[in-house]
Design an enzyme around this catalytic site. Structure first.
Site, mmCIF file in Angstrom:
data_model
loop_
_atom_site.group_PDB
_atom_site.id
_atom_site.type_symbol
_atom_site.label_atom_id
_atom_site.label_comp_id
_atom_site.label_asym_id
_atom_site.label_seq_id
_atom_site.Cartn_x
_atom_site.Cartn_y
_atom_site.Cartn_z
ATOM 1 N N TYR A 31 3.733 4.962 11.656
ATOM 2 C CA TYR A 31 4.152 3.616 11.967
ATOM 3 C C TYR A 31 4.772 2.657 11.174
ATOM 4 O O TYR A 31 5.106 1.526 11.487
ATOM 5 C CB TYR A 31 2.288 2.882 12.332
ATOM 6 C CG TYR A 31 1.516 2.981 11.048
ATOM 7 C CD1 TYR A 31 0.711 4.088 11.285
ATOM 8 C CD2 TYR A 31 1.611 2.597 9.847
ATOM 9 C CE1 TYR A 31 -0.456 4.297 10.245
ATOM 10 C CE2 TYR A 31 0.826 2.644 8.805
ATOM 11 C CZ TYR A 31 -0.311 3.644 9.007
ATOM 12 O OH TYR A 31 -1.235 3.952 7.916
ATOM 13 N N HIS A 62 -3.588 4.243 5.287
ATOM 14 C CA HIS A 62 -4.676 3.290 5.503
ATOM 15 C C HIS A 62 -5.972 4.081 4.846
ATOM 16 O O HIS A 62 -6.654 3.506 4.102
ATOM 17 C CB HIS A 62 -4.898 2.841 7.007
ATOM 18 C CG HIS A 62 -6.303 2.485 7.241
ATOM 19 N ND1 HIS A 62 -6.827 1.245 6.672
ATOM 20 C CD2 HIS A 62 -7.247 2.811 7.988
ATOM 21 C CE1 HIS A 62 -7.937 0.913 7.077
ATOM 22 N NE2 HIS A 62 -8.225 1.954 7.956
ATOM 23 N N ARG A 69 0.956 -1.062 -0.065
ATOM 24 C CA ARG A 69 0.017 0.043 -0.132
ATOM 25 C C ARG A 69 0.917 1.217 0.012
ATOM 26 O O ARG A 69 1.505 1.430 0.944
ATOM 27 C CB ARG A 69 -1.086 -0.027 1.365
ATOM 28 C CG ARG A 69 -1.987 1.063 1.358
ATOM 29 C CD ARG A 69 -2.667 0.887 2.671
ATOM 30 N NE ARG A 69 -1.926 1.564 3.710
ATOM 31 C CZ ARG A 69 -1.999 1.175 4.905
ATOM 32 N NH1 ARG A 69 -2.534 -0.082 5.650
ATOM 33 N NH2 ARG A 69 -1.145 1.832 5.931
#
Lengths: 339, 351
Positions: free
Chosen positions: B265, B256, B252
């Site tokens: 993160y 998110h 990705r």
């Protein structure tokens, strides 16, 4: 019973004496015969005929493809039934006990109940989730829950709960024919408690309609499922003490039959609501709201609720103390009549 | 376990064919079709992010980096098959036939975005993780019972494989041998939790072993590997050979959703060496003389026009009607609901 016998003679149907569990079974057999898209799914429903024998003999008659023994997997059963339901089938799912429905909560809450709304009617879920519920048969822990408000609080789903063999068959057939999902609660302590004349073949009892099962003038007692015979016992004892009770069997818990409740309470001016689920957050509160909305000025006494206590359903050594009893109901009847 | 599930690749990052057995299956038409759809959904994705930034749509979960996985798998399906996506699979949905206007509407909070074109079996994007897997198994089971050759594909991420519904769905697919493709996009992160904290297993493909489901691990950024492996699984399913699990390892590129910042993160530099799947196909096209600047320019103009028109149609769409709050919950709404609707409409004043 007379009303029912008349209904039957109108339809010129033959009848047979059935217990409630036999009537449930007969409803499924009737629909499996009439409609090829009806499927039964559940744990131990095949060879074993279900833990209460509600599907006894059906796999032999209709085959393993239509009466399907599934893996032990409640979310899996309901989840796959969603896929079957949107793709042309009418799954009638058995959750072995109402206390075993919790793993399927997510599927029911996030998909079964709202798929129709979120696709603006493009996909609907014509599914029935049958589940024996309630205490009073000395079952093991978690086997005796009465979790109707989980589902009455869930928009998009109907909740039905018969008290007699006749209603069990007619309501289950109505539920199977309903275009939307229906939770069908079966009072297991009533499964074999009485036999009743039940028509052979297909008939329906309307979802959303309750019934006045005893005429009275002083107080309305409102109950459903396994609490109906308990309420009737209390009504009889009250009668002996000179208090005339009208008894309502609601039969459908969502949507509530508001007209029936209002009409009766407006006549008697008093109400005692009986259910075996816990009082806090219980359906009695919704019934109270119906009375408040429709009949406030007719009331002659505050409404009483007789419910299970706000404790987890106990091990069976104490279940008779947990469940509403005729004695507790009678106490409430006296309280409202002598207010 | 990794040695049992080696990562299948057909081409490398530079666009060289490393498995020559596919040479005859890959022609210019297929390559251009793959390139067209990957470019199309990337354009949609980038537009959606920019619209969210401008406040013209709501929170949006980008799929950039996963175009090969979504396009390669969706193009391996036939028109009557069923598709059960997650909220990050609008690329696959668009490729399989969802309308772009409605896809924008979905991200603008409109239920119209869940309604597929007439006759298209595209489920609304599942938000609760892994819940769509049993649905796909049930729909596929229904097709099997009807005796058709149609199959169902369920999309899900790496985090979904920790959920009960993943295991319950796989078990049902296995027990009833349903024609279901379980298509996993392992993009390395479930929101902020990396795969090594999600599971101790080395691969997701190996989870199929427990259910005796044929499982394969592929390079999800290699659109040929995705397309041909999905085709194989689809053919097995149509032939009555039951379900398959595909782990497409991908990345990705972005967050998110537009509501989080991956730098919080993800270690700095992680993913920097991932070659974008579209660039990879571009390399292949250049290596094989399929790169045609005129065609590319024409395609890009067309796609820009399509996205702009879809956006315009979304913004000109009639406003959501308060009636729609009430009208679709039941086939025959109970009187309680009708009363709530009528009294609310009276309160706000009817149109």
């Amino acid at each position: 019973m007379n009303v029912k016998m008349e209904k039957q003679s109108e339809q010129k149907q033959t009848t047979h004496q059935l217990t409630m569990v036999q009537a449930v079974s007969d409803a499924m057999k009737t629909m499996l015969e009439i409609d090829d898209t009806t499927l039964l799914l559940g744990e131990d429903i095949g060879k074993n005929g279900g833990v209460f024998r509600a599907t006894e003999g059906l796999q032999e008659l209709f085959g393993e493809d239509r009466v399907v023994d599934t893996p032990l997997s409640e979310a899996g059963i309901v989840g796959t039934a969603v896929g079957l339901a949107v793709n042309g089938f009418k799954p009638v799912v058995e959750m072995q006990f109402m206390g075993f429905v919790y793993p399927a909560y997510d599927q029911i809450m996030t998909h079964v109940s709202r798929l129709r709304m979120k696709t603006m009617g493009r996909f609907s879920v014509p599914m029935v989730i049958r589940t024996p519920y309630g205490a009073g048969i000395r079952a093991p822990e978690i086997h005796s829950d009465s979790a109707e408000t989980i589902f009455t609080h869930m928009p998009g789903i109907k909740v039905v709960c018969p008290a007699t063999p006749y209603d069990a068959k007619g309501l289950l057939i109505a539920a199977i024919e309903d275009p939307d999902p229906v939770i069908f609660m079966e009072p297991m302590r009533s499964y074999r408690a009485q036999r009743e004349e039940v028509p052979t073949g297909k008939y329906t009892v309307e979802i959303g309609k309750g019934e006045k099962i005893q005429e009275g003038t002083d107080v309305t007692i409102i109950a459903w499922g396994a609490m109906v015979p308990v309420a009737m016992q209390a009504a009889k004892q009250a009668e002996e003490r000179g208090m005339s009770c009208e008894v309502l069997d609601l039969k459908t818990l969502y949507p509530l039959d508001r007209d029936l409740i209002a009409e009766s309470v407006q006549k008697t001016g008093r109400a005692v609501i009986v259910h075996e689920a816990h009082g806090t957050g219980g359906l009695g509160n919704d019934i109270l709201s119906v009375i408040n909305d429709t009949s406030f000025l007719y009331l002659r006494a505050p409404i009483e609720r007789v419910t299970g206590f706000d404790v987890p359903v106990p091990f069976f050594a104490l279940e008779e103390h947990y469940l509403p009893s005729p004695k507790r109901i009678l106490q409430s009847i006296e309280k409202v009549v002598h207010f | 376990m990794e040695e049992h599930f080696p990562m299948k690749k057909i081409m490398d990052d530079q666009g060289n064919l490393i498995d020559s057995s596919y040479a005859n299956d890959i022609d210019e038409d297929l390559v251009k079709k793959l390139y067209y759809h990957m470019s199309r959904i990337r354009l949609f994705d980038r537009k959606a992010i920019s619209l969210q930034r401008q406040g013209r749509i709501g929170t949006y979960p980008p799929f950039e980096g996963q175009e090969a996985s979504q396009v390669g798998s969706a193009l391996a399906l036939d028109t009557d098959d069923w598709l059960f996506p997650t909220y990050r699979d609008h690329g696959a949905m668009l490729t399989f036939g969802s309308e772009m206007t409605r896809t924008f509407l979905y991200w603008n909070g409109r239920a119209e975005g869940c309604v597929p074109p007439e006759g298209k079996n595209i489920f609304p994007a599942a938000v609760p993780i892994a819940t769509q897997i049993p649905h796909a198994v049930g729909a596929a089971w229904a097709e099997k019972r009807k005796g058709t050759k149609n199959i169902a594909i369920a999309y899900f991420g790496d985090g979904a494989t920790s959920e009960g519904d993943f295991h319950e769905g796989l078990n049902f697919a296995s027990v009833f041998q349903t024609p279901t493709i379980l298509f996993n996009q392992n993009n390395g992160y479930a929101i902020s939790v990396p795969i090594e904290k999600q599971m101790h297993s080395k691969t997701i493909a190996q989870k199929g072993l427990a259910y005796d489901i044929p499982s394969v691990r592929i390079d999800g950024n290699d659109v040929f590997a995705v397309y041909f492996e999905t085709k194989k699984a689809v053919e097995r399913a149509r032939a009555g050979e039951g379900p398959s699990l595909i782990e497409a390892v991908t990345w990705r590129t972005g967050a998110h959703t537009t509501a989080d910042d991956p730098s919080k993160y993800r270690p700095v530099g992680q993913g920097d060496n991932v070659v974008h799947p579209i660039e990879r196909l571009e390399n292949y096209m250049k290596n094989n003389d399929f790169w045609d600047e005129t065609w590319i320019a024409k395609m890009e103009a067309e796609l820009t026009q399509e996205v702009e028109s879809a956006l315009e149609a979304m913004e000109e769409y009639p406003p959501a009607k308060p009636e729609d709050l009430f009208d679709h919950v039941f086939t025959n709404p109970p009187s309680q609901l009708v009363e709530q609707k009528e009294s609310y409409l009276d309160l706000i004043g009817r149109e």
